[in-house]
Scaffold this active site. Structure first.
Site, mmCIF file in Angstrom:
data_model
loop_
_atom_site.group_PDB
_atom_site.id
_atom_site.type_symbol
_atom_site.label_atom_id
_atom_site.label_comp_id
_atom_site.label_asym_id
_atom_site.label_seq_id
_atom_site.Cartn_x
_atom_site.Cartn_y
_atom_site.Cartn_z
ATOM 1 N N GLU A 42 -1.729 13.072 -2.216
ATOM 2 C CA GLU A 42 -2.832 13.368 -1.305
ATOM 3 C C GLU A 42 -2.189 13.609 0.062
ATOM 4 O O GLU A 42 -1.412 12.771 0.537
ATOM 5 C CB GLU A 42 -3.791 12.168 -1.238
ATOM 6 C CG GLU A 42 -5.014 12.508 -0.428
ATOM 7 C CD GLU A 42 -6.048 11.382 -0.397
ATOM 8 O OE1 GLU A 42 -5.883 10.370 -1.083
ATOM 9 O OE2 GLU A 42 -7.024 11.551 0.350
ATOM 10 N N ARG A 273 4.315 0.698 -10.489
ATOM 11 C CA ARG A 273 4.586 1.141 -9.115
ATOM 12 C C ARG A 273 5.880 0.536 -8.632
ATOM 13 O O ARG A 273 6.290 -0.528 -9.085
ATOM 14 C CB ARG A 273 3.509 0.608 -8.161
ATOM 15 C CG ARG A 273 2.184 1.206 -8.265
ATOM 16 C CD ARG A 273 1.261 0.541 -7.246
ATOM 17 N NE ARG A 273 1.348 1.167 -5.937
ATOM 18 C CZ ARG A 273 0.665 2.262 -5.617
ATOM 19 N NH1 ARG A 273 -0.149 2.828 -6.478
ATOM 20 N NH2 ARG A 273 0.766 2.787 -4.421
ATOM 21 N N LYS A 283 -0.194 3.587 2.366
ATOM 22 C CA LYS A 283 -0.217 4.597 3.415
ATOM 23 C C LYS A 283 -1.054 4.138 4.599
ATOM 24 O O LYS A 283 -0.753 4.473 5.738
ATOM 25 C CB LYS A 283 -0.770 5.913 2.871
ATOM 26 C CG LYS A 283 0.274 6.724 2.133
ATOM 27 C CD LYS A 283 -0.209 8.138 1.942
ATOM 28 C CE LYS A 283 -0.147 8.509 0.488
ATOM 29 N NZ LYS A 283 -0.879 9.693 0.135
HETATM 30 P P1 ATP Z 1 -2.871 5.701 -1.059
HETATM 31 O O1 ATP Z 1 -1.923 4.692 -0.440
HETATM 32 O O2 ATP Z 1 -3.546 6.582 -0.053
HETATM 33 O O3 ATP Z 1 -3.728 5.181 -2.171
HETATM 34 P P2 ATP Z 1 -1.010 6.708 -2.938
HETATM 35 O O4 ATP Z 1 0.126 5.843 -2.533
HETATM 36 O O5 ATP Z 1 -1.678 6.518 -4.237
HETATM 37 O O6 ATP Z 1 -2.029 6.779 -1.786
HETATM 38 P P3 ATP Z 1 -0.851 9.529 -3.497
HETATM 39 O O7 ATP Z 1 -0.532 10.595 -2.533
HETATM 40 O O8 ATP Z 1 -2.182 9.521 -4.113
HETATM 41 O O9 ATP Z 1 -0.522 8.183 -2.755
HETATM 42 O O10 ATP Z 1 0.268 9.428 -4.603
HETATM 43 C C1 ATP Z 1 0.842 10.507 -5.280
HETATM 44 C C2 ATP Z 1 1.519 9.997 -6.525
HETATM 45 O O11 ATP Z 1 2.522 9.036 -6.193
HETATM 46 C C3 ATP Z 1 0.549 9.323 -7.479
HETATM 47 O O12 ATP Z 1 0.791 9.792 -8.784
HETATM 48 C C4 ATP Z 1 0.884 7.862 -7.357
HETATM 49 O O13 ATP Z 1 0.662 7.204 -8.552
HETATM 50 C C5 ATP Z 1 2.370 7.882 -6.976
HETATM 51 N N1 ATP Z 1 2.724 6.693 -6.217
HETATM 52 C C6 ATP Z 1 2.173 6.270 -5.068
HETATM 53 N N2 ATP Z 1 2.706 5.093 -4.676
HETATM 54 C C7 ATP Z 1 3.632 4.759 -5.601
HETATM 55 C C8 ATP Z 1 4.525 3.653 -5.777
HETATM 56 N N3 ATP Z 1 4.579 2.646 -4.893
HETATM 57 N N4 ATP Z 1 5.328 3.648 -6.856
HETATM 58 C C9 ATP Z 1 5.299 4.659 -7.735
HETATM 59 N N5 ATP Z 1 4.482 5.726 -7.638
HETATM 60 C C10 ATP Z 1 3.650 5.787 -6.591
HETATM 61 MG MG MG Z 2 -3.776 7.854 -4.352
#
Ligand code: ATP
Ligand code: MG
Length: 572
Positions: A42, A273, A283
């Site tokens: 996003e 994660r 974020k």
């Molecule tokens: P927010 O903090 O706004 O919820 P998010 O961290 O989920 O956002 P996105 O931009 O939606 O961020 O994430 C893009 C991709 O990165 C998604 O497939 C998400 O699962 C993955 N992702 C985000 N954070 C992690 C993490 N800590 N470890 C592994 N993958 C991650």
């Molecule tokens: Mg997200």
């Protein structure tokens, strides 16, 4: 996909469960032998190392199995999104060394998603609910008790159709009504209890402008976007596991609606994660740190962002090595920051140029060295590399050494500079300390020594054994520099679980130390941000973007050893 690759992959025992599933799908001939993944950020912030974990698996699976990996911006909420983030995300992915096949945006599908929603309404599978968000939430029930039907659940199709159209004309205010899928208010999976699929957001969208006022929710956009694009393996993090049945439900409905009876369908798979000690990864929290000036921007070297790590001097390879080390599983874990740092050290040891820098200088005078003599001594850039280039460093009568490399009254096992003791000056001579000068208050002013002219490397006396080797720079042939040292951003291992404290209060007040009185050898003029350096005996460094010819600035990437881990254990 060649059979050879599948066989090779299967023979290796250590496939993670995601790769194993992909290989199995290929063996079964699913999706016509295609592998297609996507990375779906996003654009509401900069990428962090958690995202790198997702990027690594998405792109590497496509690369390995001759597939396709697309970059898809999940831009369904215009309020928080911006092109600044789109550009930064692209730059970071490329820096990590990955290449997308196509760039797509969820907003590319807004019309298709809208049309599909209209079909659902016509089929009696979606309705407009005019209750407030609170009322809807209150009717949801709990995992063990069923929810209550909305009073609007059985309203006429025509009414819902006409209100849905109004949701997009501007006549309906935000929060006044939503479109909900009509599924099952008693389902054990809460996500099936008539999920909201469209809401009104009156905000300019960075790509579609003011065309849309009604925006699809994540669950109504993600799976369908995967389907439109031909994604075969939709890899995401574990929190989406409970969403998977709904993901499949909408894809079934969509296939029905499009009358597509092909075997193709995207498959969602979830992994754990990445969580790192002593930092935050959400974020929202990272944005707070930036907006409240608690750090100096998204690329502050203390941030767990990709651009922060890049500025700090991490190499993309070290990040990828770390990710391979921790692997992909189904179990949530908190990974040790020290493990990341050791991956960085291991990689930089192979690629860093060895140089001399003195961070806390004290003058050393070699009293028996001729006053105007200057020698050019040879230094190997990287002893780990058999083809390493060499560079010259000037040596003269007056040098800078580290203040803590001298001690007037030293304990027995002090092998550095102390009166009467011999040490080697790196790449130069063996010297014997003869004393020091102090001012009236007892502050150390200068250290004195005598050199043995016969001990330069290659000379007969060079093989003499001395216990200590010190680094130095020649005081008339060096450059002043600022050096920034970074430490953990937070004082506690997991700032997310200290429930009764605001995470801002847990910031380490000593996370940044700026040393303004350092000296570095002249050779360092030639390096630019991102180049990897080893300041001998101190650690790994890189020039900062603030560095200029008349003011060199360096960031400490990581120390030579894990002193932090040790100190921490002692304190426990
Ligand atoms: P927010 O903090 O706004 O919820 P998010 O961290 O989920 O956002 P996105 O931009 O939606 O961020 O994430 C893009 C991709 O990165 C998604 O497939 C998400 O699962 C993955 N992702 C985000 N954070 C992690 C993490 N800590 N470890 C592994 N993958 C991650
Ligand atoms: Mg997200």
């Amino acid at each position: 996909m060649t059979d050879k690759k599948i066989t090779e992959a299967t023979e290796k025992k250590s496939l993670n469960f995601i790769e194993q599933a992909i290989v199995n799908d290929l063996k079964e001939g699913k999706n016509d032998g295609r592998v297609q993944t996507r990375f779906p950020p996003e654009p509401n912030g900069y990428l962090h190392i958690g995202h790198a974990k997702a990027i690594n698996i998405d792109f590497s699976m496509a690369e390995k199995y001759d597939g396709v990996c697309n970059l898809r911006f999940d831009d369904t909420n215009p309020v928080k999104e911006d092109v600044e983030y789109v550009d930064a995300i692209k730059e970071d992915i490329e820096w990590l060394g990955f290449h997308w096949d196509n760039i797509y945006y969820a907003s590319d599908y807004f019309q298709q998603l809208w049309d599909f929603a209209v079909e659902l309404i016509k089929d009696g599978k979606a309705y407009i609910d005019e209750q407030s968000a609170e009322e809807i939430a209150a009717q949801k029930g709990t995992p063990t008790t069923p929810g209550k039907d909305s009073p609007y659940r059985n309203r006429p199709v025509e009414e819902s159709l006409s209100l849905f159209a109004k949701m997009n004309t501007g006549e309906v205010e935000e929060g006044e009504m939503v479109l909900r899928a009509k599924i099952d208010m008693a389902n054990a999976n809460m996500h099936f209890r008539d999920p909201i699929i469209y809401r009104v957001i009156k905000h300019h969208h960075h790509r579609t402008g003011d065309h849309w006022k009604a925006y699809p929710m994540y669950d109504f956009a993600h799976g369908q976007s995967d389907y439109f694009e031909g994604v075969t393996h939709s890899i995401c993090t574990l929190e989406f596991e409970v969403h998977r049945p709904l993901y499949n439900y909408f894809i079934d409905e969509l296939k029905d609606h499009l009358d597509e009876n092909c075997d193709y369908r995207p498959r969602q798979m979830e992994f754990n994660r990445l969580n790192l000690t002593y930092t935050v990864m959400s974020k929202r929290k990272l944005l707070t740190l930036v907006q409240e000036d608690l750090v100096h921007g998204w690329d502050d070297p203390r941030m767990p962002t990709i651009c922060g790590f890049r500025r700090r001097g991490y190499s993309p390879e070290s990040i990828k090595n770390f990710l391979d080390l921790i692997g992909y599983t189904k179990y949530e874990a908190l990974n040790d920051f020290s493990l990341l740092e050791s991956a960085v050290r291991e990689d930089l040891n192979k690629r860093a140029t060895r140089v001399s820098a003195v961070l806390d200088p004290i003058k050393l005078i070699i009293t028996n060295y001729p006053e105007h003599k200057v020698e050019e001594l040879e230094c190997i850039d990287n002893p780990e590399d058999p083809n390493s280039p060499v560079h010259n460093i000037e040596f003269s009568r007056e040098l800078w050494i580290e203040r803590d490399d001298f001690m007037e009254d030293a304990p027995k096992k002090y092998f550095r500079m102390t009166p009467g003791q011999e040490v080697r000056l790196k790449s130069a001579y063996i010297v014997k300390c003869t004393g020091c000068k102090k001012d009236e208050e007892g502050n150390l002013m200068e250290v004195y020594c005598e050199y043995d002219a016969d001990t330069l490397s290659g000379m007969p006396g060079a093989s003499r054994k001395v216990k200590g080797t010190l680094h130095w720079v020649s005081s008339n042939h060096c450059l002043p520099a600022e050096v920034r040292l970074y430490d953990r951003l937070f004082t506690v291992e997991n700032p997310n679980t200290e429930d009764n404290k605001d995470f801002r209060e847990l910031i380490n007040p000593d996370s940044l130390t700026v040393l303004t009185n350092c000296y570095v050898e002249k050779y360092l003029q030639n390096f630019k941000p991102g180049d990897h350096l080893q300041f001998q005996r101190i650690g790994y460094f890189t020039p900062d973007k603030d560095s200029a010819t008349d003011k060199l600035v360096f960031n400490r990437t990581v120390g030579l050893r894990d002193s932090w881990g040790k100190i921490n254990k002692q304190n426990k």
